[in-house]
Scaffold this active site. Structure first.
Site, PDB file in Angstrom:
ATOM      1  N   LEU A 256       0.901  -1.222  -0.230  1.00  0.00           N
ATOM      2  CA  LEU A 256      -0.138  -0.053  -0.323  1.00  0.00           C
ATOM      3  C   LEU A 256       0.866   1.345   0.548  1.00  0.00           C
ATOM      4  O   LEU A 256       0.714   2.610   0.316  1.00  0.00           O
ATOM      5  CB  LEU A 256      -0.888   0.120   1.022  1.00  0.00           C
ATOM      6  CG  LEU A 256      -1.717  -0.930   1.224  1.00  0.00           C
ATOM      7  CD1 LEU A 256      -2.782  -0.807   2.765  1.00  0.00           C
ATOM      8  CD2 LEU A 256      -3.152  -1.138  -0.148  1.00  0.00           C
ATOM      9  N   ARG A 257       1.977   1.334  -0.334  1.00  0.00           N
ATOM     10  CA  ARG A 257       2.731   1.979   0.013  1.00  0.00           C
ATOM     11  C   ARG A 257       2.251   3.187  -1.426  1.00  0.00           C
ATOM     12  O   ARG A 257       2.406   4.232  -0.696  1.00  0.00           O
ATOM     13  CB  ARG A 257       4.275   1.884  -0.138  1.00  0.00           C
ATOM     14  CG  ARG A 257       5.922   3.350   0.802  1.00  0.00           C
ATOM     15  CD  ARG A 257       6.587   2.499   0.441  1.00  0.00           C
ATOM     16  NE  ARG A 257       6.672   1.904   1.613  1.00  0.00           N
ATOM     17  CZ  ARG A 257       7.637   0.894   1.880  1.00  0.00           C
ATOM     18  NH1 ARG A 257       7.702   0.018   0.998  1.00  0.00           N
ATOM     19  NH2 ARG A 257       7.394   0.601   3.413  1.00  0.00           N
ATOM     20  N   GLY A 258       2.327   2.628  -2.643  1.00  0.00           N
ATOM     21  CA  GLY A 258       2.010   3.885  -3.691  1.00  0.00           C
ATOM     22  C   GLY A 258       0.812   4.987  -3.071  1.00  0.00           C
ATOM     23  O   GLY A 258       1.181   5.678  -3.567  1.00  0.00           O
TER      24      GLY A 258
END
Length: 353
Positions: free
Chosen positions: A288-290
């Site tokens: 979920l970093r993006g």
């Protein structure tokens, strides 16, 4: 007056507002300065394209910061997350702290740096004989509240890259030796640069950088001549250049400071957040970093434009920078990662090319 006198003796820095082209790199650096939690920027491009010049220029552009005098960590006088233990203890004991204003720290990490040079060392002998935690601060301490620049980051030992990314993400550096532990603040904007011909970073490390800017050598002969002439002119009369661009520099400086102040109030509507995650999902971005970085960068871009609400335009400006390095590489794919991100963005947000 003192600042002006100091400027006479310091090495002149090419003005940020005078840099021609390389818009991706300039935007990514400005957004990371507005919100360091974006997670830094990786700049990939050909040699001699002004990467180092631009990074030094953004550091020189930023306003001075107030630090506790003679403190090795550039401690803030009131923010607990930005101060070392000695300053915390002094405040708890009611001591009056002397402060001074310094330029934003700009730390260059040399390729041959050891872990001790980066993180700092603990003098075990002194700790055991005198009972004090004798700590020799490293480059991470010097970089607190500033910019840490790693040229040729793709040639740096993976273990060191891991340490840098961990500190940049957590804002803290911990050094442990023989059961003795020291922890100090290390909040900095991590900027890495490299040449793709010399090898890419491992995907796991690349993904940890918030943004990824690609820069190319200018092809237009007229523009190349302009860049060469401007650089030559600056080297001959740097102070004239700095004076000529002072008004533009101050205008951009004020804009960045205003954006930093406005940032906490910027809103991103739920439906836009859903669409950002839909783009990430369609691109098969791991984790979920993006999503998180794109949300943060979109808010920073809105604040940069002086608005407290994110628009589709904000997202379109930053989404490629935030996602292109998170895509799985397919050797048979003819379309490059940046175009792929734009294509999916246009489909999800229903924008006609």
């Amino acid at each position: 007056m003192v600042t002006q006198d100091l400027k006479k003796f310091s090495t002149p820095v090419f003005p940020f507002t005078a840099i021609v082209g390389q818009e991706e790199m300039k935007l990514a650096l400005q957004l990371n300065v507005i919100d360091p939690k974006i997670g830094g920027v990786m700049i990939m491009g050909d040699r001699g394209t002004g990467k180092s010049t631009t990074i030094r220029a953004i550091a020189d552009l930023l306003p001075e910061i107030e630090v506790v005098k003679d403190d090795p960590f550039n401690s803030h006088k009131s923010d607990l997350d930005l101060m070392g233990n000695e300053v915390k203890l002094a405040i708890q004991n009611g001591e009056t702290l002397e402060t001074e204003f310094i330029k934003i720290p700009m730390v260059d990490l040399p390729l041959g740096a050891t872990e001790d040079r980066v993180c700092g060392t603990i003098d075990i002998e002194k700790a055991l004989t005198e009972g004090v935690k004798a700590f020799e601060p490293g480059l991470l301490a010097k970089a607190n509240r500033g910019i840490l620049y790693v040229d040729e980051v793709n040639l740096l030992d993976d273990h060191l890259v891991d340490i840098l990314l961990d500190s940049a993400a957590s804002g803290w550096n911990t050094v442990e030796r023989e059961g003795i532990s020291i922890r100090h603040p290390a909040r900095f904007v991590l900027v890495g640069s490299g040449n793709p011909e010399e090898g890419e970073l491992r995907p796991q490390l690349l993904d940890r950088f918030g943004m990824h800017a690609e820069i190319r050598t200018v092809k237009d002969p007229m523009l190349r001549v302009k860049v060469v002439e401007e650089r030559t002119s600056f080297d001959q009369t740097p102070m004239v250049w700095i004076e000529n661009y002072e008004a533009q520099q101050q205008e951009l400086r004020d804009r960045i400071v205003s954006a930093q102040t406005l940032l906490p109030t910027v809103e991103l509507d739920y439906d836009l957040r859903v669409k950002i995650s839909e783009v990430c999902s369609q691109l098969d971005v791991d984790g979920l970093r993006g999503d998180i970085v794109t949300n943060r960068a979109a808010k920073a871009h809105a604040a940069y434009d002086g608005r407290d609400k994110v628009t589709v335009e904000d997202i379109s400006k930053i989404i490629t920078l935030c996602l292109r390095h998170r895509l799985r590489k397919d050797p048979l794919e003819s379309i490059d990662s940046g175009s792929k991100v734009s294509k999916v963005f246009n489909e999800v947000f229903e924008i006609e090319d």
